[in-house]
Enzyme design. Sequence first.
Site, PDB file in Angstrom:
ATOM      1  N   TYR A 121      35.188  30.619  19.613  1.00  0.00           N
ATOM      2  CA  TYR A 121      36.605  30.574  19.263  1.00  0.00           C
ATOM      3  C   TYR A 121      37.197  31.960  19.050  1.00  0.00           C
ATOM      4  CZ  TYR A 121      37.076  25.531  18.803  1.00  0.00           C
ATOM      5  OH  TYR A 121      37.166  24.188  19.066  1.00  0.00           O
ATOM      6  N   LYS A 172      21.621  25.246  18.751  1.00  0.00           N
ATOM      7  CA  LYS A 172      20.931  25.046  20.030  1.00  0.00           C
ATOM      8  C   LYS A 172      20.040  26.270  20.201  1.00  0.00           C
ATOM      9  CE  LYS A 172      20.344  22.929  24.021  1.00  0.00           C
ATOM     10  NZ  LYS A 172      19.793  21.567  24.211  1.00  0.00           N
ATOM     11  N   ASP A 205      22.364  18.551  20.700  1.00  0.00           N
ATOM     12  CA  ASP A 205      22.328  17.358  21.564  1.00  0.00           C
ATOM     13  C   ASP A 205      21.624  16.201  20.852  1.00  0.00           C
ATOM     14  OD1 ASP A 205      20.039  18.937  21.751  1.00  0.00           O
ATOM     15  OD2 ASP A 205      19.759  18.667  23.913  1.00  0.00           O
ATOM     16  N   ASP A 229      33.376  21.609  16.039  1.00  0.00           N
ATOM     17  CA  ASP A 229      34.565  20.951  16.585  1.00  0.00           C
ATOM     18  C   ASP A 229      34.171  19.636  17.247  1.00  0.00           C
ATOM     19  OD1 ASP A 229      37.248  20.620  17.543  1.00  0.00           O
ATOM     20  OD2 ASP A 229      36.495  21.218  19.512  1.00  0.00           O
ATOM     21  N   ASP A 233      34.615  15.306  15.799  1.00  0.00           N
ATOM     22  CA  ASP A 233      35.285  14.180  16.464  1.00  0.00           C
ATOM     23  C   ASP A 233      34.326  12.987  16.521  1.00  0.00           C
ATOM     24  OD1 ASP A 233      37.610  15.657  16.941  1.00  0.00           O
ATOM     25  OD2 ASP A 233      37.811  14.909  18.996  1.00  0.00           O
TER      26      ASP A 233
HETATM   27  C1  IPM Z   1      40.393  20.836  15.525  1.00  0.00           C
HETATM   28  C2  IPM Z   1      41.164  20.986  16.797  1.00  0.00           C
HETATM   29  C3  IPM Z   1      41.402  22.464  17.069  1.00  0.00           C
HETATM   30  C4  IPM Z   1      40.053  23.124  17.192  1.00  0.00           C
HETATM   31  C5  IPM Z   1      42.275  22.775  18.285  1.00  0.00           C
HETATM   32  C6  IPM Z   1      43.617  22.078  18.200  1.00  0.00           C
HETATM   33  C7  IPM Z   1      42.453  24.256  18.478  1.00  0.00           C
HETATM   34  O1  IPM Z   1      40.516  20.370  17.852  1.00  0.00           O
HETATM   35  O2  IPM Z   1      40.901  21.262  14.467  1.00  0.00           O
HETATM   36  O3  IPM Z   1      39.289  20.301  15.555  1.00  0.00           O
HETATM   37  O4  IPM Z   1      39.455  23.127  18.277  1.00  0.00           O
HETATM   38  O5  IPM Z   1      39.578  23.645  16.192  1.00  0.00           O
HETATM   39 MN    MN Z   2      38.737  19.304  17.264  1.00  0.00          MN
END
Ligand code: IPM
Ligand code: MN
Length: 326
Positions: A121, A172, A205, A229, A233
Amino acid sequence: MAHRIAVIGGDGIGPEVVAEALKVVRAAGVELDTTDFDLGGERFLRDGTVLPDDVLDELRSFDAILLGAVGTPDVPPGVIERGLLLKMRFALDQYVNQRPFTLADEGIDFVVIRENTEGTYAGEGGFLRKDTPNEIATQGSVNTRHGVERVIRYAFELAQSRPRKHLTMVHKTNVLTFSGDLWQRTFDIVAAEYPDVATAYNHVDAACIYFVQDPQRYDVIVTDNLFGDILTDLGGAVSGGIGFASSGNLDPSRQAPSMFEPVHGSAPDIAGQAKANPIAAILSAAMMVELLGETDAAERIRKACAATTELTASTPEIGDAVARRL
Ligand code: IPM
Ligand code: MN
């Protein structure tokens, strides 16, 4: 004294969910003095503004920042993400991205500590011979001893404060032998300072399998920016849905305000229809007021969210249902 909060509703469903978060926090008896900042993709399309330095400086003077979501399909990728969201995380040195996941019925209760200022990032890299057949693009991963150590130490402190006292590093290391080696060595050195915290290591993984098949094994996880990140999710998906996933971008040194936001995005496809689940934003606001010292209110908000079952209702109706339980 009212807490001074900078509010960035942002784009899409962002303003809708933030309105419910503020409603609930106030219903919990916490006094807020809010200032709205019109920032995000829509603002950019209107006048080209992303995040000017004077606005960034203004944000520094607040006790905390509450953000809904940013991103608009008509804006090229990266403009708002890098120019607004990552600019705030980096400039305010919010080096911890704390993302808790709980699903009481299934015994899921873990927290991901995502490094928030480095890795892929950081923006290292570039193009060579762009737009030619011989084009090269590189995107490096920046890992500093200082940056890795401070986030690992934060994760150990958090693990030590929790009943299970268990910390898993996810990376990893079998392929990323430079950054992974730095992470592993740093982890081992810091671990020696926390003999009461049990530790584990998972390749990222394999962690994906465990997240789906056995998320109960986790207590605290520490990982790098990109793995964090992606994993968070997945964490949302296995613990009720991304509509419940909250986060705090923290500067534990408290030199700058921390920023709280749901893990989900601006969901332009359902914007303006009152269809968004505001629980992730409400739980993010609970994290915010906890950091501001309102621990009792934070706990009551979390309990009220857990007790709220009217999840097929409209966005404001869900906010009202949580507020009623306070
Ligand atoms: C998150 C989002 C952000 C990230 C994006 C919008 C830049 O996906 O906060 O997880 O990748 O950190
Ligand atoms: Mn995200």
